[in-house]
Design an enzyme around this catalytic site. Structure first.
Site, PDB file in Angstrom:
ATOM      1  CD  GLU A 424     -43.274 -71.264-107.553  1.00 48.32           C
ATOM      2  OE1 GLU A 424     -44.169 -71.344-108.110  1.00 48.32           O
ATOM      3  OE2 GLU A 424     -41.985 -70.308-107.381  1.00 48.32           O
ATOM      4  CD  GLU A 515     -39.839 -68.036-111.203  1.00 52.37           C
ATOM      5  OE1 GLU A 515     -40.077 -69.519-111.915  1.00 52.37           O
ATOM      6  OE2 GLU A 515     -40.186 -67.861-111.248  1.00 52.37           O
TER       7      GLU A 515
HETATM    8  C1  GAL Z   1     -43.163 -68.299-110.072  1.00 51.69           C
HETATM    9  C2  GAL Z   1     -43.756 -68.919-111.235  1.00 51.69           C
HETATM   10  C3  GAL Z   1     -43.659 -68.181-112.640  1.00 51.69           C
HETATM   11  C4  GAL Z   1     -43.836 -66.688-112.347  1.00 51.69           C
HETATM   12  C5  GAL Z   1     -43.542 -66.086-111.969  1.00 51.69           C
HETATM   13  C6  GAL Z   1     -44.136 -64.756-110.891  1.00 51.69           C
HETATM   14  O1  GAL Z   1     -43.423 -68.077-108.810  1.00 51.69           O
HETATM   15  O2  GAL Z   1     -42.629 -70.013-111.531  1.00 51.69           O
HETATM   16  O3  GAL Z   1     -44.144 -68.969-113.423  1.00 51.69           O
HETATM   17  O4  GAL Z   1     -45.080 -67.465-111.894  1.00 51.69           O
HETATM   18  O5  GAL Z   1     -44.151 -67.080-109.922  1.00 51.69           O
HETATM   19  O6  GAL Z   1     -44.065 -63.703-110.643  1.00 51.69           O
END
Ligand code: GAL
Length: 822
Positions: A424, A515
């Site tokens: 991100e 993710e």
């Molecule tokens: C994502 C990020 C992670 C963590 C997660 C929490 O956007 O890549 O590192 O912060 O959100 O939901």
């Protein structure tokens, strides 16, 4: 001048096919190249003026060491989306050591597997260098500055983690990974000096290619033989040899190929490992020996069929994990990592994303041995900062070197299948992001052309009719990094609604959900009704003022972030579409920092499928029922409610058609999963007693499970994960203490303070309960339970014998267990 001579030893190769393979690798006996350099460091926390003063108190300790985990939770450094949880600071480590006179003809180097962060190192007062990145391994050649014989040497390390915040999660501070001392001949294979690939793989045979770098630091030309043995299960299975000649003070690269018949392929179910031992021989004598472990496997990401390993489709069922080991902090301990992976494996997980940085080498040794599909990630930010003092400050000078070193160090691990060049990163929306993406992909391909490159990106579709919470005020531009041509796999974080449309949006390349999920739960805490979904916070950019005053979150799979999705929703989509190669859930384990949706006093995350102490939350069993062959029947919640209160009961099950529920012997009905649902639910007024679930297949009982109403807390029970551990100063026993009523039923709301006493040659390494709001020290000798459970971790000493661990709590019957150190 750097001379590269490529010698493909084709002739020798052919003859070597018929080389007798009976010789054992144990024939070779040399002093080890690499020895542990972890013991007897002196540590000082504070700035240099205090450190240099005569009264400075230095503490003797062994590394890996994380000083932050010893600190106190405080609103001065609260956990938030910008990191925190425990204090950083400035720390110093020094160590005295001696070298034998005979070592003076050899080269001596020190290797740090990782120092968080911005370390500087001196040997005998001479400055060796600086390494800002806290997750990268690095080595310094000490040879020129060393004393031999009676005069001791002193190494000094400054660790600067004072500029906060510099991470979005708990980083830990100090020499938190292993340190090694390496002694080699002046003619040797340098650190990370081999690259083993498998250009041809089939079940009948495989071709193995070994590229070895040789360094000649002598002032004369060196000639010799480079001999490479292929080893499987301690037996040599093949051997090749080629001649080499290297000019004085020069480097050479030698490429050899070895064939192996009927190779034992590496897979997640059966992770078979080989190694190659590279020997440099001069005048018939072995002057250097270097071992590289690797695996033989063949894989591809297919546009239609997803991920294919050794010819078979395999869904990647992965989790993201940060590097901290819960109450142990960031300090690397191989058993603690292994325990985390064991807990994941038992749930059916087959993939790990190292969010968002290069991991400890021990993690990769274990993923190789245990069979995980690893996505190894380099960065959470590039040149644009995410927190004020983060790595973006070092980007220009260091990123190229850091990526290269990550690749050189890790590219032989068979468990790594994907390189992620970032998570991100803010640049993803601009042409600059596309440019950096192409640069990082180019570097990656230069050092490892065998694996696909991806990035964890935010999807370009920002308004979504299906889900109002995804909407942003301003329409965003398309994701420039996704369209840059740099990526072999489009990796998106979240926006599960867009995945089924991926083939339309991106006819190619293939997709991976880097993710997902970000659902939230406190272990053992439940709210009704369980079938309404809560979105906490309501939007990513709106501060959260809801939730529960005690910062709890229901562990029915019903609470998620606006960018995320419940566990069940997420897996159903991935499961349904063949072309979706798999996903990495945020997260396997709770971690320190980022207590979304809450702030202070919460100090650790709610995202984990397993809590910070390592106790599974309920969704663990949903995955287990879907991903393993083991029969599962899990019912929730506990059975201590108000008489007459309307409650919901859920069951996760597999290997059965239906589940019948009985309350105090009376049937509450039989339920079957409907459509693609992954659980069943009953709703009725609570009555205390015994709740019993029976799963059945074709009318035959598969499993039975009971939950009983617990009386008042009366006793402690104690259960180590292993009651025999190694007396090596490293090994750990993770001991669970439950608070039960007098009949041994877990008191599901008990939070009594439990004290621990240890006799014999072990010590308390950490205590924890999995409560994200607790401010008790992990380094204490007592800890409050969370919903009936608390953990104590015992570290072995170096003397064999029994260690007795006793748990006591006011008014409760105590419990004792014995751990044998062997
Ligand atoms: C994502 C990020 C992670 C963590 C997660 C929490 O956007 O890549 O590192 O912060 O959100 O939901």
């Amino acid at each position: 001048m750097l001379q590269k001579s490529y010698i493909l030893s084709a002739l020798i190769l052919l003859s070597s096919f018929f080389y007798s393979c009976k010789k054992s690798s144990s024939e070779v006996s040399h002093a080890p190249r690499k020895i542990s350099f972890n013991e007897d460091w002196q540590f000082f926390l504070g700035d240099s003026s205090k450190m240099a003063s005569s009264g400075a108190q230095w503490r003797t300790l062994n590394v890996p060491h994380d000083w932050s985990i010893e600190g106190e939770f405080s609103p001065k450094h609260p956990a938030g989306v910008g990191g925190g949880a425990l204090p950083g600071g400035l720390g110093w480590y020094k160590k005295k050591f001696s070298l034998a006179a005979k070592d003076s003809t050899r080269l001596t180097a020190v290797t740090f597997d990782g120092v968080y962060q911005d370390s500087k190192v001196w040997i005998n007062g001479k400055y060796l260098g600086n390494r800002p990145n806290g997750y990268i391994g690095f080595q310094y050649d000490l040879t020129l500055f060393l004393h031999y014989g009676n005069e001791p040497n002193e190494i000094l390390v400054k660790v600067n983690n004072a500029h906060q915040p510099n991470s979005r999660w708990y980083s830990g501070s100090g020499i938190y990974r292993n340190v090694w001392l390496t002694k080699t001949d002046k003619l040797h294979v340098p650190l990370w000096g081999t690259f083993v690939t498998t250009p041809q793989v089939s079940r009948d045979s495989a071709l193995i290619q070994v590229e070895a770098r040789l360094v000649n630091q002598y002032r004369s030309v060196k000639n010799g033989i480079l001999e490479t043995s292929l080893i499987y299960r301690d037996q040599q299975v093949n051997l090749v040899a080629s001649e080499f000649e290297i000019q004085a003070q020069d480097t050479s690269e030698v490429t050899q190929q070895i064939k192996v018949l009927q190779p034992q392929l590496w897979s997640t179910e059966d992770p078979q490992l080989y190694s190659v031992v590279t020997r440099i021989k001069v005048g018939g004598e072995v002057v250097d020996e270097y071992t590289t472990k690797f695996g033989i496997r063949d894989f591809t990401f297919d546009l239609e069929k997803g991920f294919i390993l050794n010819g078979e489709q395999l869904k990647i069922k992965g989790v993201n994990n940060h590097h901290d080991l819960g109450p142990l902090g960031a300090a690397v301990n191989k058993r603690a990592i292994e325990r985390q992976l064991e807990i994941m494996k038992e749930m059916g997980v087959n993939g790990i994303r190292t969010a968002h940085n290069p991991p400890a080498p021990e993690l990769l040794e274990l993923t190789d041995e245990m069979g995980f599909i690893v996505m190894a990630e380099s960065f959470d930010m590039w040149e644009n900062a995410k927190t004020a003092n983060d790595y973006s400050n070092f980007w220009d000078e260091w990123h190229e070197r850091d990526v290269k070193d990550m690749l050189l160090r890790d590219r032989n691990h068979p468990s790594i299948f994907i390189w992620s060049i970032g998570n991100e990163v803010p640049e993803q929306w601009s042409e600059r992001g596309a440019e950096i993406g192409r640069e990082l992909a180019r570097i990656t391909k230069e050092f490892d052309p065998t694996r696909p490159v991806t990035a964890g990106m935010n999807p370009p579709v920002h308004t979504n009719e299906d889900d109002v919470t995804l909407q942003f005020d301003e329409p965003q531009q398309p994701n420039a990094l996704a369209g840059s041509g740099a990526l072999d796999l489009i990796g998106y974080n979240y926006a599960h609604q867009t995945w089924p449309k991926h083939q339309v949006n991106f006819p190619q390349p293939p997709f991976i959900a880097t993710e997902t999920t970000s659902a939230l739960a406190t272990r053992g805490f439940y709210e009704f009704p369980s079938d309404t979904t809560k979105i906490w916070p309501v939007r990513w950019d709106i501060p959260f003022d809801g939730g529960n005053p005690d910062h709890t979150i229901s562990a029915f799979d019903q609470v998620r972030t606006p960018w995320g999705s419940t566990h069940e929703t997420t897996w159903k989509i991935i499961k349904k579409h063949e072309f979706l190669s798999g996903f990495y859930i945020w997260t396997g384990f709770d971690y320190l920092g980022e207590p979304t949706p809450y702030g202070w006093p919460s100090r650790s995350s709610y995202f984990g499928i397993v809590d910070l102490a390592g106790f599974p939350k309920d969704t663990y069993y949903m995955y287990k029922s879907e991903w393993t062959n083991e029969p599962v029947l899990h019912i929730l919640p506990h059975w201590n409610w108000e008489e007459g209160q309307i409650v919901d009961v859920w069951a996760y099950y597999n290997k059965a058609d239906e589940v019948e529920l009985f309350l105090n012997g009376e049937t509450m009905g039989t339920k079957k999963k409907q459509g693609d649902d992954l659980h069943v639910m009953w709703r009725f007024p609570f009555k205390k007693g015994i709740l019993r679930a029976v799963s059945k297949k074709d009318g035959k009982v598969v499993l039975e499970k009971e939950v009983r109403t617990a009386g008042e807390p009366a006793k402690l029970t104690i259960q180590p994960d292993r009651s025999s551990i190694k007396a090596d100063g490293q090994d750990l026993s993770f001991i669970t203490v439950n608070i039960t009523d007098e009949n041994g039923i877990i008191a599901p709301r008990a939070n009594n303070v439990v004290h621990f006493e240890v006799t014999g040659g072990g010590k308390i390494e950490a205590v924890a309960s999995g409560d994200p709001t607790s401010h008790e020290s992990f380094k204490g000798t007592s800890h409050s339970a969370l919903n009936g459970k608390v953990l104590v971790v015992i570290r072995a000493g170096k003397e064999a014998g029994p260690v007795e661990v006793t748990a006591t709590a006011n008014g409760l019957q105590k419990a004792t267990t014995t751990i044998n150190l062997e």
